[in-house]
Design a protein around this motif. Structure first.
Motif, PDB file in Angstrom:
ATOM      1  N   ARG A 113      -7.861  18.125  23.543  1.00  0.00           N
ATOM      2  CA  ARG A 113      -9.029  18.692  22.859  1.00  0.00           C
ATOM      3  C   ARG A 113      -8.620  20.007  22.232  1.00  0.00           C
ATOM      4  O   ARG A 113      -8.036  20.865  22.887  1.00  0.00           O
ATOM      5  N   TYR A 114      -8.888  20.177  20.935  1.00  0.00           N
ATOM      6  CA  TYR A 114      -8.501  21.395  20.234  1.00  0.00           C
ATOM      7  C   TYR A 114      -9.669  22.316  19.968  1.00  0.00           C
ATOM      8  O   TYR A 114      -9.536  23.517  19.941  1.00  0.00           O
ATOM      9  N   LYS A 115     -10.806  21.765  19.754  1.00  0.00           N
ATOM     10  CA  LYS A 115     -12.031  22.540  19.613  1.00  0.00           C
ATOM     11  C   LYS A 115     -13.056  21.849  20.490  1.00  0.00           C
ATOM     12  O   LYS A 115     -12.798  20.821  21.084  1.00  0.00           O
ATOM     13  N   GLU A 116     -14.230  22.416  20.542  1.00  0.00           N
ATOM     14  CA  GLU A 116     -15.276  21.805  21.352  1.00  0.00           C
ATOM     15  C   GLU A 116     -15.608  20.406  20.847  1.00  0.00           C
ATOM     16  O   GLU A 116     -15.936  19.513  21.617  1.00  0.00           O
ATOM     17  N   ASP A 117     -15.460  20.187  19.540  1.00  0.00           N
ATOM     18  CA  ASP A 117     -15.849  18.909  18.955  1.00  0.00           C
ATOM     19  C   ASP A 117     -14.706  18.188  18.229  1.00  0.00           C
ATOM     20  O   ASP A 117     -14.939  17.381  17.348  1.00  0.00           O
ATOM     21  N   LEU A 118     -13.449  18.465  18.605  1.00  0.00           N
ATOM     22  CA  LEU A 118     -12.298  17.834  17.968  1.00  0.00           C
ATOM     23  C   LEU A 118     -11.262  17.456  19.016  1.00  0.00           C
ATOM     24  O   LEU A 118     -10.872  18.286  19.838  1.00  0.00           O
ATOM     25  N   ALA A 119     -10.834  16.198  18.983  1.00  0.00           N
ATOM     26  CA  ALA A 119      -9.769  15.727  19.876  1.00  0.00           C
ATOM     27  C   ALA A 119      -8.687  15.053  19.027  1.00  0.00           C
ATOM     28  O   ALA A 119      -8.994  14.313  18.094  1.00  0.00           O
ATOM     29  N   ILE A 120      -7.436  15.309  19.375  1.00  0.00           N
ATOM     30  CA  ILE A 120      -6.303  14.704  18.683  1.00  0.00           C
ATOM     31  C   ILE A 120      -5.631  13.728  19.644  1.00  0.00           C
ATOM     32  O   ILE A 120      -5.340  14.059  20.785  1.00  0.00           O
TER      33      ILE A 120
END
Length: 165
Positions: free
Chosen positions: A84-91
């Motif tokens: 998870r890179y931001k609260e609403d972004l996963a790579i």
């Protein structure tokens, strides 16, 4: 008595805040493709919508707490890792999947052939490039859905996944 009340209050508050930390990560769990929302977002024709509604599309993804990722489309299973890179972004990275790594090795082996024409070599390099690009996916979380944005040659496709119940 006051001491016990203080300890009980402290434990309750710490439990509540520790539970919220896990809840802030929306990605954990099992997700399934929302065909209706995906077709609506991609402006699919009515005939395509009707055809896809009749067929059962079995596309599911799992984000585990240990950082493992699993995607199943019918009988095809792909595994990888996610962050998870931001609260609403996963790579998600799936280059470590056995099938992907075997395909990359085969393409590199074919590229080492000195008898390839310039056209054949270019085509193989393009396939390797697209395979490398496809082995990294990004999921956005918005309004209760995970959104996978795919770039295909002339189209931009969004797939919507809802939390599996």
């Amino acid at each position: 008595m006051l001491r016990y009340l203080f300890i009980l209050t402290y434990l309750t508050i710490s439990f509540i805040f520790s539970a919220n930390e896990n809840r802030d990560n929306y990605f954990y769990g099992h997700w399934e493709l929302d065909v209706e929302k995906s077709l609506e977002a991609n402006l699919a024709s009515k005939s395509l919508k009707a055809d896809l509604k009749r067929k059962f599309i079995d596309h599911k993804i799992i984000f585990s707490r240990s950082g493992k990722y699993k995607e199943r489309i019918g009988n095809i299973i792909t595994k990888g890792t996610w962050s998870r890179y931001k609260e609403d972004l996963a790579i998600v990275r799936i280059e470590s999947d056995e099938k992907i790594s075997q395909r990359i090795a085969r393409l590199k082996e074919k590229l080492s052939n000195p008898k390839l024409t310039r056209y054949q070599k270019t085509r193989l390099e393009q396939k390797l490039y697209f395979l490398d690009r496809a082995s990294v996916k990004s999921y956005d979380y918005k309004n209760g859905y995970l959104i996978l944005s795919l770039k295909r040659q002339d189209r931009h496709i969004k797939l919507f996944f809802r939390n599996e119940i």
